[in-house]
Design a protein around this motif. Sequence first.
Motif, short mmCIF file in Angstrom:
data_model
loop_
_atom_site.label_atom_id
_atom_site.label_comp_id
_atom_site.label_asym_id
_atom_site.label_seq_id
_atom_site.Cartn_x
_atom_site.Cartn_y
_atom_site.Cartn_z
N ILE A 37 0.83 -1.21 0.00
CA ILE A 37 0.00 0.00 0.00
C ILE A 37 0.86 1.26 0.00
CG2 ILE A 37 -2.10 -1.03 0.87
CD1 ILE A 37 -1.41 -0.02 3.64
N ASP A 38 1.80 1.32 -0.95
CA ASP A 38 2.61 2.51 -1.24
C ASP A 38 3.57 2.88 -0.12
OD1 ASP A 38 1.33 2.93 -3.75
OD2 ASP A 38 -0.39 3.77 -2.70
N THR A 39 3.93 1.95 0.73
CA THR A 39 4.88 2.18 1.82
C THR A 39 5.94 1.09 1.79
OG1 THR A 39 3.19 3.23 3.20
CG2 THR A 39 5.17 2.41 4.32
N ARG A 40 7.20 1.49 2.04
CA ARG A 40 8.26 0.49 2.17
C ARG A 40 8.33 0.07 3.64
NH1 ARG A 40 13.67 1.70 -0.83
NH2 ARG A 40 13.78 3.54 0.49
N PHE A 41 8.01 -1.19 3.90
CA PHE A 41 7.96 -1.71 5.26
C PHE A 41 9.28 -2.34 5.69
CE2 PHE A 41 3.47 -1.22 4.50
CZ PHE A 41 2.93 -0.94 5.76
N LEU A 42 10.13 -2.70 4.77
CA LEU A 42 11.49 -3.13 5.08
C LEU A 42 12.44 -2.48 4.10
CD1 LEU A 42 11.41 -7.00 5.82
CD2 LEU A 42 11.97 -5.15 7.44
N SER A 43 13.43 -1.78 4.61
CA SER A 43 14.47 -1.19 3.76
C SER A 43 15.81 -1.88 3.96
CB SER A 43 14.61 0.31 4.03
OG SER A 43 14.81 0.56 5.41
N THR A 44 15.94 -2.67 5.04
CA THR A 44 17.14 -3.47 5.30
C THR A 44 16.70 -4.87 5.69
OG1 THR A 44 18.42 -1.55 6.05
CG2 THR A 44 19.23 -3.73 6.69
N TRP A 45 17.29 -5.87 5.05
CA TRP A 45 17.01 -7.28 5.36
C TRP A 45 18.23 -8.06 4.86
CZ3 TRP A 45 13.59 -9.33 8.50
CH2 TRP A 45 13.23 -10.67 8.40
N VAL A 46 19.26 -8.12 5.71
CA VAL A 46 20.57 -8.63 5.29
C VAL A 46 20.96 -9.80 6.18
CG1 VAL A 46 23.02 -8.11 5.02
CG2 VAL A 46 21.30 -6.40 4.40
N ASP A 117 20.02 -8.52 9.86
CA ASP A 117 19.83 -7.10 10.11
C ASP A 117 18.51 -6.67 9.48
OD1 ASP A 117 22.20 -6.81 11.48
OD2 ASP A 117 23.35 -6.20 9.73
N ALA A 118 17.69 -5.98 10.25
CA ALA A 118 16.36 -5.59 9.77
C ALA A 118 16.08 -4.15 10.17
CB ALA A 118 15.29 -6.51 10.36
N ALA A 119 15.55 -3.37 9.23
CA ALA A 119 15.20 -1.98 9.49
C ALA A 119 14.20 -1.52 8.45
CB ALA A 119 16.44 -1.10 9.48
N SER A 120 13.53 -0.42 8.74
CA SER A 120 12.61 0.17 7.78
C SER A 120 12.70 1.69 7.84
CB SER A 120 11.17 -0.25 8.05
OG SER A 120 10.30 0.38 7.13
N ASP A 121 12.72 2.31 6.66
CA ASP A 121 12.63 3.78 6.61
C ASP A 121 11.20 4.24 6.39
OD1 ASP A 121 12.19 3.10 3.96
OD2 ASP A 121 14.00 4.05 3.18
N SER A 173 17.73 -3.78 18.56
CA SER A 173 17.19 -2.66 17.78
C SER A 173 17.60 -2.70 16.32
CB SER A 173 17.62 -1.33 18.40
OG SER A 173 19.04 -1.23 18.39
N ARG A 174 18.57 -3.54 15.97
CA ARG A 174 19.05 -3.60 14.58
C ARG A 174 18.67 -4.88 13.87
NH1 ARG A 174 23.83 -4.22 13.76
NH2 ARG A 174 24.51 -4.93 15.82
N GLY A 175 17.97 -5.79 14.56
CA GLY A 175 17.59 -7.04 13.92
C GLY A 175 17.49 -8.17 14.93
N PHE A 176 17.93 -9.35 14.54
CA PHE A 176 17.84 -10.49 15.43
C PHE A 176 18.90 -11.52 15.02
CE2 PHE A 176 14.94 -10.90 11.93
CZ PHE A 176 15.01 -12.22 11.51
#
Length: 686
Positions: A37-46, A117-121, A173-176
Amino acid sequence: MGQSNTIRILDGNTFVVCEDTGDIEATPSEPTGLFSIDTRFLSTWVLTVNGERLNSLSYDDLQYFESRFFLVPGMATHYVDAKLSIIRERTVGGSFCEQLTILNHDEKPVDLEVRMDAASDFADLFQVKDEILNKKGEIYTEVESDRLRLGYRRGNFRRETIISSSMSARYDSRGFAYTVHLEPNEQWDASIDVQTHAVGPGGRDLRFGLRQHGTERLALQHDLEKWIADAPKVNSEHGRVASTYRRSLIDLAALRFSPLSLGGATLPAAGLPWFMTMFGRDSILTCLQTLPFTPQLSKTTLRILASLQGSRFDDFRDEDPGRILHEMRYGETAAFEEQPHSPYYGSVDATPLFIVLLDEYERWSGDVALVKELEQESRAALRWIDNYADLVGTGYIWYERRNTDTGLENQCWKDSWDSISYSDGTLPPFPRATCEVQGYAYDAKVRAARLAREFWGDPEFADQLEREAAELKERFNRDWWVDDGEYFALALDPDGRQCDILSSNIGHLLWSGIVEPERAEKLAAHLVGPRLFSGWGVRTLAEGEARYNPIGYHNGTIWPFDNSFIAWGLRRYGFAEEAATIANGILDAATYFDGRLPEAFGGYPRELTKFPVEYPTACSPQAWSTGTPLLLLRTMLGLEPHEGHLAVEPRLPVGMGRIEVLDIPGRWGRVDAFARGRLDLNKLAD
């Protein structure tokens, strides 16, 4: 990151664009990430193992909703004897689920630190597209014992990504991360679940109920199998036709989009990555292309567009009473009216095309109930054509944006800023009127007259519409004809001066029926002549025009959808050989794209490049490109509803061989169609 090395997985409202390792490392300018729905929910997934990035051996694009990545630690120079294999299997269906498998091939046990590593902008897709990431709200992270919650809030607007795992993990805070011990030849598995939430006023998830089966792979597979089973079967001696048709069916399934708050009904989204939402023009034209094969898309599209039809005057959204929307968005910039797509009505062709689709749908389906249900919306659309679209008072449909900050300058299908010009390359003033839209208006009036006479019980209105259509046809053939070129001008400026360039739009005029029969032969000759026809397809703008550029977005590229309607128009006027020539070129081009035609490709001459050159930022898959092979099939076989039956009049390209289309649905039940092309004598001689 170029789009050529990205992997795309999608399922209607949700899609993932990632690297060939499965990793996501987005920047504000790259359309990589998990989007919904026009939103980036994950910007990092490494993913890393013992702090080391992984490298791809291969990946499998299993279905549109799933992919599998085969990885090993280390760089390409030293992973030949790698002792570990890592497999990431990802399924997208609303959100996504990733199955992580690690295998130890060593003769001794290993201890591993596996980290994601997981994050979202939480970037709005418009911000990604415009390369501007200016977040005005608060991004937050909440670490819980059994999950990681990433979030963004700005007033009542809230988006969240919630990550959990089937195996015990340490969240931060940076992932799991996991600590894994593997004995020789032992395997370790973890299932990672990523849920997305779009929270509106009152705390309700706006996406609730959109997907009936979430990320469950088996349900997604069954849904796809049913979709394919319900469609007609295509068999062909020339393998490209059947394989391209199947690819199109699968991509259409992937592009089914469920607008929020409309009960889970689906219509075709425009295309990946930028246009995974509802577009009036794109959805209607795709439905027209696919009507003989997937008629259910047309019914829901008509109902959804009717429910959102313009009802007031709103300069910010370019809205008028009766106008059919252009584009609907659900991201932050639309929610806070930083752009007008909530919805935006800035197109001049969606409204007449709405009536064209309604009539064509009834001709195929016999669904009189829908025609009666949408009578008032159809009448409102006709009033818009007459009362609000004629900005100059000459009886034509014109456009000029009222929202001068973010509205579209050109509101026809060639909507780039430089697509409409005079022969010297200069741009005309506004308002502008493009030729194909007048054809659509003519067709809409002719078709609405049939609906009024046969189903709305209003013969007087039908007579009026037929008179208006005849007057429009006469006026158009007088005002738009370029005498010294023997074709119709692309557009008129407000003083009536012609934008006298040769363009592909003349093919749409044939499709609409507005062309006087004695002029059709000249248009057909242009459409398959060397200035417009490259050998692969018809260029959007003829070679030799001032703004011609073989990779100019609307000024020389080849658009498959455009060609499909041109071929249909040629058949309407009896130019079956010319239609077959275009169909043959486009289907040849499809083989170079593995059966998935992109939004556009270069207009270079076929003898120059030997293969079609994809436009650099073309959407793929894209709805009306996906629908192109289906409309070309209809055109080649001459499939037309006639007095309650399906008429078949095949004219295949030379060398095409036998084609059969089985179980074509319609008011006649299900019927079959067969065709055989003439032999290619040159190939036989070789």
